[in-house]
Design a protein around this motif. Structure first.
Motif, short mmCIF file in Angstrom:
data_model
loop_
_atom_site.label_atom_id
_atom_site.label_comp_id
_atom_site.label_asym_id
_atom_site.label_seq_id
_atom_site.Cartn_x
_atom_site.Cartn_y
_atom_site.Cartn_z
N GLU A 136 0.85 -1.70 0.12
CA GLU A 136 -0.10 0.53 0.44
C GLU A 136 1.21 1.59 -0.69
O GLU A 136 0.23 2.01 -0.43
CB GLU A 136 -0.61 0.20 1.60
N HIS B 216 1.60 1.64 -3.73
CA HIS B 216 0.81 2.28 -3.96
C HIS B 216 0.88 0.89 -5.22
O HIS B 216 0.58 1.08 -6.45
CB HIS B 216 0.73 3.49 -5.24
N PRO C 23 -1.24 -2.70 -6.09
CA PRO C 23 -2.74 -3.44 -5.20
C PRO C 23 -1.95 -5.22 -4.74
O PRO C 23 -1.51 -5.24 -4.84
CB PRO C 23 -3.36 -3.46 -6.55
N LYS C 24 -2.93 -4.53 -3.54
CA LYS C 24 -2.54 -5.75 -3.36
C LYS C 24 -2.59 -6.94 -4.21
O LYS C 24 -2.84 -7.91 -3.28
CB LYS C 24 -3.32 -5.42 -1.68
N GLU C 25 -4.33 -6.74 -4.62
CA GLU C 25 -4.43 -7.88 -5.10
C GLU C 25 -3.36 -8.70 -6.09
O GLU C 25 -3.28 -9.72 -6.45
CB GLU C 25 -5.17 -7.84 -6.28
N SER D 65 -11.14 -9.62 -11.09
CA SER D 65 -10.88 -7.90 -11.68
C SER D 65 -11.41 -7.24 -13.15
O SER D 65 -11.36 -5.90 -13.26
CB SER D 65 -9.08 -7.21 -11.59
N VAL E 228 -5.29 -3.39 -12.38
CA VAL E 228 -4.77 -4.29 -11.59
C VAL E 228 -4.61 -5.99 -12.70
O VAL E 228 -3.58 -5.62 -12.96
CB VAL E 228 -5.99 -5.59 -10.63
#
Length: 175
Positions: free
Chosen positions: A81, A84, A86-88, A114, A120
Motif C-alpha cells: 500500500e 501504491h 494493489p494488494k491483488e 478484476s 490490476v
C-alpha cells in the motif's frame, strides 16, 4: 494487415523447415541421423530437468495449500500500500519468480475478479510478460549444468525482477 500476419504465421514453420533441410543438403549433413541424435539429446535433457521442475511445483503447492501464501499477502499488504501497488498483485509478485505456470493460475483469478481492462488486470498482464521466473531459471539451468557457483546470477535476476515489477505497475499507472 491481420490477413498478412495470418498468412505469415501459417507459412513460417514450413518455410523454416524447408530452409533447414536445404541448408543441410548443401552441407551434406545426414539429416535423419542428425534428427535422431537431436531427439535423443532432447529426451536426455527432459529427464535431467524433471526433478527440478517437480521440486518447484511441490514447493508452490505447499505454499498455496498450507495457507502460507495468504499469510504472506497479509504480512506484505502495508508495504505494498505504501508503494501504491494493489494488494491483488501480491500473490502474483510472490509466485512469479518461482513458477510461470503457477503464476498464470493467479493471473487467471485476477482477470476473473478484476477484469482484463482494469488497472490490476493490465498490470498483471504486463508483469507476466516482462518479469522472469528467476528461481525457476536458476534451479533449472544451474541444476542441469551442475554449476555450483551462481556468482551474480541470483542477485542480477532478482534486481531485474524487482525492476520489472515496479515498471509494470507504474507504467500501467501512467498509461
Amino acid at each position: 494487415m491481420s490477413d498478412l500476419l495470418a498468412l505469415l504465421s501459417i507459412l513460417f514453420l514450413p518455410s523454416l523447415l524447408t530452409i533447414i533441410i536445404i541448408y543441410a543438403l548443401i552441407k551434406r549433413v545426414p539429416i535423419y541421423d542428425a534428427f535422431i541424435e537431436g531427439a535423443r539429446d532432447g529426451l536426455k535433457t527432459c529427464l535431467e530437468i524433471i526433478p527440478f521442475i517437480l521440486g518447484i511445483f511441490l514447493a508452490i503447492e505447499a505454499l498455496t495449500s498450507s495457507g502460507a501464501m495468504d499469510f504472506i499477502e497479509k504480512l506484505a499488504s502495508p508495504l505494498f500500500e505504501l508503494l501504491h501497488i494493489p494488494k491483488e498483485l501480491i500473490s502474483l509478485i510472490a509466485l512469479r519468480p518461482v513458477s510461470g505456470s503457477g503464476s498464470l493460475a493467479i493471473i487467471q483469478n485476477i482477470m476473473q475478479r478484476s477484469g482484463p481492462d482494469s488497472f490490476v488486470g493490465r498490470a498483471a498482464s504486463v508483469m507476466a510478460g516482462s518479469c522472469e521466473t528467476v528461481f525457476y531459471v536458476l534451479a533449472l539451468y544451474f541444476g542441469v549444468t551442475s554449476v555450483k557457483k551462481m556468482r551474480h546470477a541470483f542477485s542480477a535476476g532478482l534486481i531485474g525482477y524487482i525492476a520489472g515489477v515496479f515498471a509494470s505497475v507504474y507504467l500501467c499507472m501512467i498509461l
